[in-house]
Design a protein around this motif. Structure first.
Motif, PDB file in Angstrom:
ATOM      1  N   GLN A  27      40.976  64.652  31.196  1.00 35.02           N
ATOM      2  CA  GLN A  27      41.070  63.548  32.142  1.00 35.02           C
ATOM      3  C   GLN A  27      42.453  62.892  32.167  1.00 35.02           C
ATOM      4  N   CYS A  28      43.113  62.849  31.020  1.00 33.77           N
ATOM      5  CA  CYS A  28      44.416  62.193  30.946  1.00 33.77           C
ATOM      6  C   CYS A  28      45.446  63.025  31.700  1.00 33.77           C
ATOM      7  N   MET A  29      46.108  62.385  32.699  1.00 25.59           N
ATOM      8  CA  MET A  29      47.099  63.136  33.469  1.00 25.59           C
ATOM      9  C   MET A  29      48.514  62.754  33.035  1.00 25.59           C
ATOM     10  N   HIS A  30      48.634  62.268  31.858  1.00 20.97           N
ATOM     11  CA  HIS A  30      49.879  61.819  31.214  1.00 20.97           C
ATOM     12  C   HIS A  30      50.859  61.052  32.087  1.00 20.97           C
ATOM     13  N   CYS A  31      50.362  60.059  32.777  1.00 19.58           N
ATOM     14  CA  CYS A  31      51.242  59.225  33.592  1.00 19.58           C
ATOM     15  C   CYS A  31      51.977  58.189  32.753  1.00 19.58           C
ATOM     16  N   GLY A  32      51.437  57.877  31.577  1.00 19.04           N
ATOM     17  CA  GLY A  32      52.131  56.931  30.698  1.00 19.04           C
ATOM     18  C   GLY A  32      51.881  55.464  31.030  1.00 19.04           C
ATOM     19  N   LEU A  33      51.032  55.175  32.004  1.00 15.71           N
ATOM     20  CA  LEU A  33      50.835  53.773  32.383  1.00 15.71           C
ATOM     21  C   LEU A  33      50.167  52.946  31.280  1.00 15.71           C
ATOM     22  N   CYS A  34      49.568  53.623  30.312  1.00 16.12           N
ATOM     23  CA  CYS A  34      48.922  52.892  29.219  1.00 16.12           C
ATOM     24  C   CYS A  34      49.916  52.522  28.113  1.00 16.12           C
ATOM     25  N   LEU A  35      51.071  53.151  28.094  1.00 19.73           N
ATOM     26  CA  LEU A  35      51.974  52.976  26.959  1.00 19.73           C
ATOM     27  C   LEU A  35      52.356  51.520  26.661  1.00 19.73           C
ATOM     28  N   PRO A  51      48.650  56.166  23.235  1.00 19.28           N
ATOM     29  CA  PRO A  51      47.413  56.800  23.714  1.00 19.28           C
ATOM     30  C   PRO A  51      47.679  58.194  24.290  1.00 19.28           C
ATOM     31  N   ARG A  52      48.721  58.280  25.120  1.00 23.78           N
ATOM     32  CA  ARG A  52      49.038  59.565  25.749  1.00 23.78           C
ATOM     33  C   ARG A  52      49.325  60.633  24.694  1.00 23.78           C
ATOM     34  N   GLY A  53      50.061  60.248  23.659  1.00 22.51           N
ATOM     35  CA  GLY A  53      50.394  61.196  22.596  1.00 22.51           C
ATOM     36  C   GLY A  53      49.177  61.586  21.782  1.00 22.51           C
ATOM     37  N   ARG A  54      48.356  60.595  21.466  1.00 22.74           N
ATOM     38  CA  ARG A  54      47.162  60.892  20.670  1.00 22.74           C
ATOM     39  C   ARG A  54      46.230  61.812  21.432  1.00 22.74           C
ATOM     40  N   ILE A  55      46.077  61.533  22.714  1.00 19.93           N
ATOM     41  CA  ILE A  55      45.197  62.391  23.517  1.00 19.93           C
ATOM     42  C   ILE A  55      45.770  63.810  23.574  1.00 19.93           C
ATOM     43  N   ALA A  56      47.095  63.909  23.652  1.00 19.62           N
ATOM     44  CA  ALA A  56      47.714  65.241  23.672  1.00 19.62           C
ATOM     45  C   ALA A  56      47.396  65.988  22.374  1.00 19.62           C
ATOM     46  N   ALA A  88      43.941  49.750  30.709  1.00 19.92           N
ATOM     47  CA  ALA A  88      45.147  50.021  31.499  1.00 19.92           C
ATOM     48  C   ALA A  88      45.050  51.318  32.290  1.00 19.92           C
ATOM     49  N   CYS A  89      44.198  52.223  31.879  1.00 24.79           N
ATOM     50  CA  CYS A  89      44.237  53.576  32.443  1.00 24.79           C
ATOM     51  C   CYS A  89      43.579  53.673  33.818  1.00 24.79           C
ATOM     52  N   PRO A  90      44.362  53.932  34.867  1.00 30.12           N
ATOM     53  CA  PRO A  90      43.766  54.068  36.196  1.00 30.12           C
ATOM     54  C   PRO A  90      42.923  55.334  36.324  1.00 30.12           C
ATOM     55  N   ALA A  91      43.199  56.328  35.477  1.00 32.19           N
ATOM     56  CA  ALA A  91      42.524  57.611  35.628  1.00 32.19           C
ATOM     57  C   ALA A  91      41.128  57.611  35.006  1.00 32.19           C
ATOM     58  N   GLY A  92      40.745  56.514  34.386  1.00 35.08           N
ATOM     59  CA  GLY A  92      39.400  56.429  33.826  1.00 35.08           C
ATOM     60  C   GLY A  92      39.178  57.279  32.591  1.00 35.08           C
ATOM     61  N   VAL A  93      40.222  57.440  31.773  1.00 33.48           N
ATOM     62  CA  VAL A  93      40.067  58.217  30.550  1.00 33.48           C
ATOM     63  C   VAL A  93      39.147  57.462  29.586  1.00 33.48           C
ATOM     64  N   ASN A  94      38.177  58.175  29.048  1.00 31.48           N
ATOM     65  CA  ASN A  94      37.246  57.558  28.107  1.00 31.48           C
ATOM     66  C   ASN A  94      37.828  57.643  26.704  1.00 31.48           C
TER      67      ASN A  94
HETATM   68  S1  SF4 Z   1      47.056  55.742  31.569  1.00 33.28           S
HETATM   69 FE1  SF4 Z   1      45.321  57.139  31.304  1.00 33.28          FE
HETATM   70  S2  SF4 Z   1      45.933  59.028  32.325  1.00 33.28           S
HETATM   71 FE2  SF4 Z   1      47.789  57.804  32.082  1.00 33.28          FE
HETATM   72  S3  SF4 Z   1      48.652  58.564  30.128  1.00 33.28           S
HETATM   73 FE3  SF4 Z   1      47.368  56.788  29.628  1.00 33.28          FE
HETATM   74  S4  SF4 Z   1      45.372  57.669  29.125  1.00 33.28           S
HETATM   75 FE4  SF4 Z   1      46.518  59.259  30.191  1.00 33.28          FE
END
Ligand code: SF4
Ligand SMILES: Cc1cc2nc3c(=O)[nH]c(=O)nc-3n(C[C@H](O)[C@H](O)[C@H](O)COP(=O)(O)OP(=O)(O)OC[C@H]3O[C@@H](n4cnc5c(N)ncnc54)[C@H](O)[C@@H]3O)c2cc1C
Ligand code: SF4
Lengths: 447, 460
Positions: A27-35, A51-56, A88-94
């Motif tokens: 689900q994470c599209m690595h946009c970085g908006l959560c950073l 978050p983006r790194g951990r999910i990766a 923060a995540c617009p993509a709805g990552v759980n």
């Molecule tokens: S905001 Fe959501 S989709 Fe974007 S990097 Fe963070 S977790 Fe991934």
């Protein structure tokens, strides 16, 4: 979404992350908006701590490109689990689910092998928090330690100075144990203060909450009674399992969830009330925890719909505003517990409650939804990061000049209280429900 | 093969071991940027803090023929900061100080790792305005913005990053440091090299300082949302507004799918039953704002808009704009992989382009969400797909080829703001033609004779 524990490549060990429905991982599209909302990334500016790194990293494990190494496990425990990234995540990552599965992965890989850690986890997760009676016995002992003067003696005689710093810090973190636990303050069944019951609710007294904040439980009860609720409060309630789920003990969390469902069948209540944010955000997800349990799943689904945080419930049933002849003016600021605002999306209700209290002037706390560092047992295992976050929080609190800091989670109450005590300030920390209960009491006394 | 030990040693001596990451768990999080379906592990990641450190790293890279990829926050959408194999990823996020806000000359001097949002807030604190606001502004770095010449929601009236760059400090791939531009409003001394570096996608040098132009903060603004039953109508409304000689600061567009996703995330009460939504904002002097808002509303009604909502407060307007900024990420709710395009056409051709994209989606049986900076003619058709479905990915590629061809046919470009990077590299030569590509190659060779800086990006 635990479909089936996939076998990991290296043999028999089940892999939690590989077993996850891939769409969750993807689900994470690595946009970085959560950073910018992640406290650990903010502190280090390392992608690994984001978050983006951990999910990766999690995805790499799911893809078989990485195994659950010690570094991976450390990283999952450096994460606060504050869930600011989810808001923060617009993509709805759980992230909540990913994070719990990742910690479970780390535990099942047995890569964090320090004997001290294993011992602590065994004592706490597998023994103490599995049986509430044990916890109460420990509570009594700690209370003795505090009331007999032993604590004062030990602190004064300087023996603590000989202890390693970590232990000294731990000693100073021991919360004050209440003289009475919830079951001594609250009857198994309580009726509304006046009139017929409009709702029948169950009150969860929590585990740590019961020892340290049984007074908040009593306040919660009173507030419910004031608002037409018949309240069922079984003595000796099991732990809800949030501590276990957040710390990689997935299977134990399931056992505890089933016990909870047996003790309080949801079809008998209009709502199941919790006043601890950390518990609430776990309690609302029993269905995904028990997804593969045909016996309990239906009950868990009903349960999830009925679990209500106390603030949420009070606003939902349009709680009664207390009246006051001579309102006592107090400047109050509100710290948002992560698991209320990020975990349960509850932000306006606690403020509504505070604003309804006569004399209460609510002043907004800068960065009110930035983690205070308490984060379950994070302050014990990652004291450095936890203290940095606490200092940041305290500085903001000071800037508001408030006399009272209200927050709806026992962990935050304790953690911030410790910080305030170290500063030697006389700032008061209180659960919003406590402040509301006090207002009802003043009203009853005709004040 | 891996990076040579001797290189790692030297980096670690120069920058300190803490600033050189080599562990697999540390590298994986740097093996991608915001672009879908691209992944490559670097040899190492280093954190630099000063132009001198950067120069040293580049000199070392030159001696050892090691590739260097500069990275800001890794939000790029064309693979610009995607590592190449065994490269050094040079990360600028710790160069995050704003060095000066000069209220007398209306300029701001900053290090490259500062986020766009921080710059915009620093300007606002003294009543000034830095207009470029890419959707990623809360995390994208100004260095990345300059390197990509990023646009944003206010491009229509205020232009893009380039229009605000007055000066740059850059380190050349060979290690020399130079200053380009200055605080003068006018300056015609020599070729404008500064402009060559804006949009150079990290291929010509590393930007170490940026001198930005600020403007006075507009007195007031008004935000409106208009909904339409047909996409065409929305596009016509945009063309009509521009033809009426109104240049609002924002004319953004969302289609039905995108509206749903954004509403799912932001929960601000967007209407869910329309085919297209226009977000319009006008700013400036109170009287002008009122007049422009009225004129735009009238045009929208003439174009048969279904509903027109005016934001009651500035805060509500800000909320709407922030929601729009989340559009791309929010679309990811719909599918495992979201691949967006950046085709841009002259504004008079918008309606044609929108219809064409729609046909193509049908032809290739693809799900699509479209949003974009409509006032700039810059659309972001986004395919909602799954990178594991090879067949569908192939259809996506074919669809893109047709969309690019059509954009070029209409007098447009293959990328309006996201850059060429890796994603559009294959299309560049045809678009620019032999002569231009040849000039570009020669230029690059002069500045980077060893070919160490972001190799393989933009063109070979
Ligand atoms: S905001 Fe959501 S989709 Fe974007 S990097 Fe963070 S977790 Fe991934
Ligand atoms: C959700 C989302 C919304 C977006 N919205 C927009 C939008 O509205 N408009 C728009 O134009 N773009 C948009 N983008 C694309 C992207 O954010 C921009 O291209 C941005 O400028 C990249 O900044 P960055 O710091 O992340 O750079 P990176 O992705 O890290 O790098 C981008 C390129 O710049 C180079 N670079 C970075 N720093 C330097 C430096 N100091 N010196 C030299 N080269 C350098 C890198 O080598 C690379 O080639 C969006 C992206 C996302 C994920
Ligand atoms: S839960 Fe908190 S600490 Fe962990 S990744 Fe998300 S924002 Fe960061």
């Amino acid at each position: 979404m635990l479909v089936e524990l996939a076998k990991s490549r290296d043999g028999e060990r089940p892999s939690y992350l590989k077993g996850l429905d891939y769409s969750v991982v993807q689900q994470c599209m690595h946009c970085g908006l959560c950073l910018p909302t992640c406290p650990t990334y903010d502190a280090t500016q390392l992608e690994r701590n984001s978050p983006r790194g951990r999910i990766a990293l999690m995805r790499s494990i799911a893809d078989g490109e990485l195994t659950a190494t010690e570094t991976f496990a450390d990283e999952m425990y450096f994460c606060l689990g504050c869930l600011a990234c989810m808001t923060a995540c617009p993509a709805g990552v759980n992230y909540a689910e990913l994070f719990e599965q990742a910690r479970a992965e780390a535990e099942s890989a047995r890569v964090l092998t320090s004997p001290w850690r294993r011992f602590i986890r065994m004592i706490t997760l597998n023994w103490l928090f599995m049986d509430h009676a044990r916890l109460q016995v420990l509570g009594r002992l700690m209370r003795l330690y505090q009331t007999t003067g032993l604590q004062g003696l030990i602190r004064r005689c300087g023996i603590m100075e000989l202890m390693p710093g970590r232990l000294r810090d731990l000693e100073s973190m021991i919360p004050e144990i209440q003289p009475n636990f919830s079951d001594e303050l609250i009857a198994p069944r309580s009726l509304p203060k006046s009139g017929a019951a409009r709702y029948r609710v169950a009150l969860l007294t929590g585990c740590a909450q019961d020892l340290i904040f049984s007074d908040v439980n009593r306040d919660t009860l009173e507030v419910l009674q004031e608002n037409g609720c018949e309240v069922i409060t079984p003595a000796n309630q099991p732990c809800c399992g949030s501590l276990h789920a957040h710390n990689g003990e997935w299977e134990t969390a399931k056992v505890l969830a089933r016990r909870q469902l047996d003790l309080l069948p949801p079809d008998q209540f209009d709502a199941i009330i919790t006043n601890a944010a950390g518990c609430g955000s776990h309690l609302k997800h029993y269905a995904s925890l028990l997804k593969d349990d045909p016996v309990y799943l239906a009950r868990a689904e009903e349960w999830d719909g009925k679990v209500k945080d106390i603030h949420e419930w009070l606003v939902e049933i349009q709680f009664r505003q207390p009246e006051a002849k001579r309102p006592e003016v107090q400047l109050v600021t509100y710290h948002e517990a992560c698991h209320l605002c990020h975990g349960q999306n509850i932000t306006s209700q606690p403020r509504d409650i505070l604003k309804a209290i006569p004399g209460c002037e609510l002043t907004e706390l800068p960065e009110s939804n930035w983690c205070c560092g308490s984060a379950g047992i994070y302050n014990i295992v990652q004291p450095e990061m936890a203290n940095d976050l606490l200092d940041r929080k305290l500085a903001h609190i000071e800037s508001t000049r408030a006399h009272v800091v209200a927050t709806g989670n026992p962990g935050c109450l304790l953690h911030i209280q410790n910080g305030v005590r170290k500063q030697g300030s006389d700032l008061r920390l209180a659960h919003p429900v406590t402040l509301l209960a006090e207002a009802y009491r003043r009203e009853a006394h005709g004040e | 093969m891996g990076l040579k030990n001797q290189v790692l040693q030297a980096l670690s001596t120069r920058l300190g071991p803490k600033n050189v990451l080599t562990r697999r768990e540390d590298l994986i999080p740097y093996s991608f940027d915001g672009t879908a379906a691209l992944k490559q592990l670097p040899g190492c990641v280093v954190f630099v803090r000063s132009p001198e450190e950067i120069a040293d790293v580049l000199r070392l890279a030159n001696q050892t023929k090691t590739a260097v990829v500069t990275r800001g926050s890794g939000t790029g959408l064309s693979g610009g900061s995607l590592p190449s194999r065994d490269c050094i990823v040079m990360c600028t996020v710790r160069m995050n100080r704003i060095l000066e806000v000069d209220e007398r000359n209306l300029t701001l001097l900053t290090e490259p790792g500062v986020t766009t949002l921080d710059i915009s807030m620093a300007a606002e604190r003294v009543g000034l305005f830095y207009p470029p606001d890419p959707g990623s502004m809360k995390i994208s770095t100004i260095g990345g913005n300059v390197a990509e010449n990023s646009g944003g929601l206010r491009g229509l009236k205020y232009g893009v990053t380039r229009n605000y760059v007055m000066g740059l400090e850059v380190v050349l791939p060979t290690g020399e440091l130079m200053w380009l531009g200055n605080k003068c409003v006018k300056d015609v001394a020599g070729y404008s090299l500064k402009d060559l570096f804006v949009g150079s996608e990290g291929t010509l040098g590393v930007i170490t300082k940026v001198l930005l132009r600020l403007i006075p903060l507009p007195g007031t603004k008004k935000t409106m949302v208009a909904t339409f039953d047909e996409m065409d109508r929305a596009a016509e409304a945009v063309s009509a507004i521009i033809a009426a000689k109104i240049i609002p600061c924002t004319l953004e567009f969302l289609d039905r799918t995108t509206i749903q996703c954004v509403e799912d995330f932001a929960k601000i009460g967007l209407p869910l039953d329309c085919e297209a939504l226009l977000l319009m904002e006008t700013d400036g002097h109170r009287a002008v704002v009122a007049e422009e808002a009225k004129a735009m509303a009238k045009i929208c009604r003439q174009q048969g808009c279904r509903e027109l909502r005016v934001a009651k407060t500035v805060a509500e307007g800000v909320k709407l704009a922030s929601a729009r900024r989340s559009a791309f990420s929010a679309l990811a709710r719909m599918a495992p992989t979201t691949i967006l395009e950046d085709a841009t056409v002259p504004r008079s051709e918008l309606a044609t382009m929108i219809r064409f994209v729609d046909q193509i989606a049908k032809k290739y049986e693809l799900r699509i969400g479209t949003f974009g900076h409509m006032g700039d003619g810059n659309l972001h058709p986004t395919f909602l797909t799954d990178e594991r479905d090879q067949k569908e990915m192939h259809r996506v590629e074919e669809a893109f080829k047709e969309i690019f061809d059509e954009a070029i046919r209409l007098g447009g470009t293959i990328t309006g703001e996201h850059g060429v990077g890796l994603a559009k590299k294959a299309f560049l030569p045809r678009f620019l033609g032999d002569t231009q590509i040849d000039v570009l190659r020669k230029l690059r060779k002069v500045l980077d004779p060893a070919g160490i800086l972001n190799p393989g990006k933009m063109f070979d």
